[in-house]
Motif scaffolding. Structure first.
Motif, short mmCIF file in Angstrom:
data_model
loop_
_atom_site.label_atom_id
_atom_site.label_comp_id
_atom_site.label_asym_id
_atom_site.label_seq_id
_atom_site.Cartn_x
_atom_site.Cartn_y
_atom_site.Cartn_z
N GLU A 192 -26.28 -22.06 -92.51
CA GLU A 192 -27.74 -21.33 -93.09
C GLU A 192 -27.95 -22.39 -94.02
N THR A 193 -26.76 -22.11 -95.05
CA THR A 193 -27.16 -23.30 -96.47
C THR A 193 -27.62 -24.35 -95.99
N MET A 194 -26.75 -25.63 -94.93
CA MET A 194 -26.65 -26.60 -95.16
C MET A 194 -27.75 -27.15 -94.14
N LEU A 195 -28.96 -25.90 -93.77
CA LEU A 195 -29.60 -26.30 -92.91
C LEU A 195 -31.33 -26.20 -94.13
N ALA A 196 -31.05 -24.79 -95.26
CA ALA A 196 -31.54 -25.00 -96.41
C ALA A 196 -31.48 -26.32 -96.46
N GLU A 197 -31.00 -27.10 -97.03
CA GLU A 197 -30.69 -28.10 -97.57
C GLU A 197 -31.10 -29.36 -96.83
N VAL A 198 -31.55 -29.41 -95.49
CA VAL A 198 -32.19 -30.19 -95.10
C VAL A 198 -33.32 -30.36 -95.04
N PHE A 199 -33.71 -29.04 -95.15
CA PHE A 199 -35.42 -28.82 -94.36
C PHE A 199 -35.98 -28.48 -96.26
N LEU A 212 -33.95 -40.47 -90.27
CA LEU A 212 -32.67 -39.59 -90.33
C LEU A 212 -31.57 -40.07 -90.95
N ARG A 213 -31.73 -41.43 -91.21
CA ARG A 213 -29.70 -41.93 -92.13
C ARG A 213 -30.50 -41.29 -93.37
N ASP A 214 -31.74 -40.99 -94.04
CA ASP A 214 -31.67 -40.81 -95.45
C ASP A 214 -31.70 -38.70 -95.94
N VAL A 215 -32.42 -38.55 -94.71
CA VAL A 215 -32.06 -37.28 -95.11
C VAL A 215 -30.75 -36.58 -94.50
N ALA A 216 -30.02 -37.51 -93.99
CA ALA A 216 -28.52 -36.79 -93.41
C ALA A 216 -27.06 -37.27 -95.30
N LEU A 226 -26.21 -33.98 -88.05
CA LEU A 226 -27.41 -33.55 -88.51
C LEU A 226 -27.76 -33.66 -86.83
N THR A 227 -28.18 -34.29 -86.43
CA THR A 227 -28.87 -34.18 -85.31
C THR A 227 -28.20 -33.23 -84.24
N THR A 228 -27.42 -32.99 -83.38
CA THR A 228 -26.76 -32.19 -82.70
C THR A 228 -27.36 -30.92 -83.47
N VAL A 229 -26.23 -30.78 -84.85
CA VAL A 229 -26.96 -28.93 -85.38
C VAL A 229 -28.13 -29.01 -85.91
N VAL A 230 -29.28 -29.69 -85.80
CA VAL A 230 -30.75 -28.43 -86.54
C VAL A 230 -30.79 -28.31 -84.94
N ARG A 231 -30.73 -29.94 -83.85
CA ARG A 231 -31.41 -29.87 -82.65
C ARG A 231 -30.39 -27.69 -81.93
N ARG A 232 -29.35 -27.79 -81.82
CA ARG A 232 -28.90 -27.04 -81.68
C ARG A 232 -29.16 -25.08 -82.38
N THR A 237 -35.61 -31.93 -83.57
CA THR A 237 -34.70 -33.02 -84.84
C THR A 237 -35.27 -33.13 -85.71
N VAL A 238 -34.44 -33.45 -86.33
CA VAL A 238 -34.77 -34.04 -87.98
C VAL A 238 -36.22 -34.75 -88.02
N VAL A 239 -36.17 -35.82 -87.01
CA VAL A 239 -37.52 -37.05 -87.28
C VAL A 239 -38.56 -35.97 -86.55
N ASP A 240 -38.88 -34.99 -85.74
CA ASP A 240 -39.91 -34.12 -85.11
C ASP A 240 -40.29 -33.54 -86.28
N TRP A 241 -39.28 -32.65 -87.37
CA TRP A 241 -39.45 -31.74 -88.23
C TRP A 241 -40.34 -32.55 -89.94
N ILE A 242 -39.76 -34.09 -89.68
CA ILE A 242 -40.55 -34.90 -91.02
C ILE A 242 -41.99 -35.02 -90.15
N THR A 243 -42.05 -35.52 -89.58
CA THR A 243 -43.42 -35.33 -88.71
C THR A 243 -44.19 -34.38 -88.61
N GLU A 244 -43.42 -32.58 -88.36
CA GLU A 244 -44.78 -31.73 -88.89
C GLU A 244 -45.07 -31.39 -90.23
#
Length: 295
Positions: A192-199, A212-216, A226-232, A237-244
């Motif tokens: 969860e720590t990694m996901l918290a950093e992503v968001f 996506l590359r910037d976030v990674a 990163l895409t695999t972990v966030v989707r799972r 995806t990371v791009v989905d969350w940026i758009t959201e």
């Protein structure tokens, strides 16, 4: 499937549903699952938003992988992004599924829903996508009353009905968070720590060009990993969350300000007004101008 959800894409042939955010759609809805059983609407599907199922009377219901008998008072936290197979719902007694827009629950219109402390249990990775909890007998009447209260508010639509419905839902989610304490602790001790950093990166930088590359790079991972972990973990995806994040901010600016569409586009990190309009329509079902008029 409730009318408040719409299929937006397919993943390996399974429809992925998002919560409708068009004007006039309430932020929470209730689906009586015994009615769904009568219509024979049993198909594999995926939600990219939180769903909570409460079993008032289990009947002969079997749930989970492998299937096990449900009990009166069971609550199932449906993981976002998991493939749900409802075909085991034969023999259902009385059960309700609560669908809701997580952005509405956050209230401030900015934070990702997965950052909300009451919604953390919906990120579990349990096989079959269902976290089983049991509501204590002394709390079961309160759950029944809260769900009935949501249905009443949605039916009457009196002034403040959306806030009232969300208040009922929040009380149920407080119970879920308390019942899921051990599970949440296990998840927090995992990745969860990694996901918290992503968001955190997305939250701070979505108003500027962000890929996506910037976030990674910001979290020290390859874009593919990163895409695999966030989707799972979240079903998106990371791009989905940026758009959201951008769409949440855009909807608020459209509803609460008189800013030109081009200026709103710039403020949410999409300076090309034409491209912003296309992205907004794809994610909300209407153009920014139509959203503003309806709001």
């Amino acid at each position: 499937m409730t009318d408040m959800a719409r299929a937006v894409r397919y993943r390996t042939g399974v429809p992925v549903y998002s919560y409708r955010t068009t004007p006039g759609v309430p932020p929470v809805s209730v689906l009586r699952m015994d009615a769904m059983h009568q219509t024979g609407d049993f198909r594999q599907h995926i939600h990219d938003f939180p769903v909570l199922i409460y079993i008032e009377r289990a009947g002969e219901l079997e749930v989970g992988v492998p299937p096990t008998p449900a009990a009166d008072g069971d609550a199932y936290v449906v993981a976002a992004g998991a493939v749900i197979d409802p075909t085991r719902a034969a023999g259902l007694g009385a059960a309700s599924a609560l669908y809701f827009d997580p952005a509405a629950l956050a209230g401030d219109g900015q934070a990702s829903w997965r950052a909300h402390p009451l919604l953390f249990p919906f990120l579990h990775g349990i096989r079959g996508g269902l976290l089983r909890l049991h509501v204590p007998p002394d709390r079961q009447p309160a759950w029944t009353a809260a769900i009935a209260g949501i249905e009443r508010e949605l039916a009457d639509r009196a002034d403040g009905y959306q806030q009232a419905a969300l208040a009922h839902l929040t009380l149920l989610l407080v119970d879920v968070a308390r019942l899921a304490t051990d599970v949440v602790g296990d998840l927090r001790r995992s990745n969860e720590t990694m996901l918290a950093e992503v968001f955190d990166v997305i939250q701070r930088r979505f108003t500027e060009p962000l890929s996506l590359r910037d976030v990674a790079e910001s979290v020290g991972l390859t874009p593919g990993h990163l895409t695999t972990v966030v989707r799972r973990r979240t079903g998106r995806t990371v791009v989905d969350w940026i758009t959201e994040h951008r769409m949440i901010k855009a909807r608020r600016l459209l509803a609460e300000t008189d800013l030109p569409i081009g200026e709103i586009a710039r403020r949410v990190g999409l300076p090309d007004a034409g491209y912003f309009t296309r992205v907004f329509r794809a994610n909300n079902g209407v153009t920014p101008r139509d959203w503003r008029r309806a709001s």
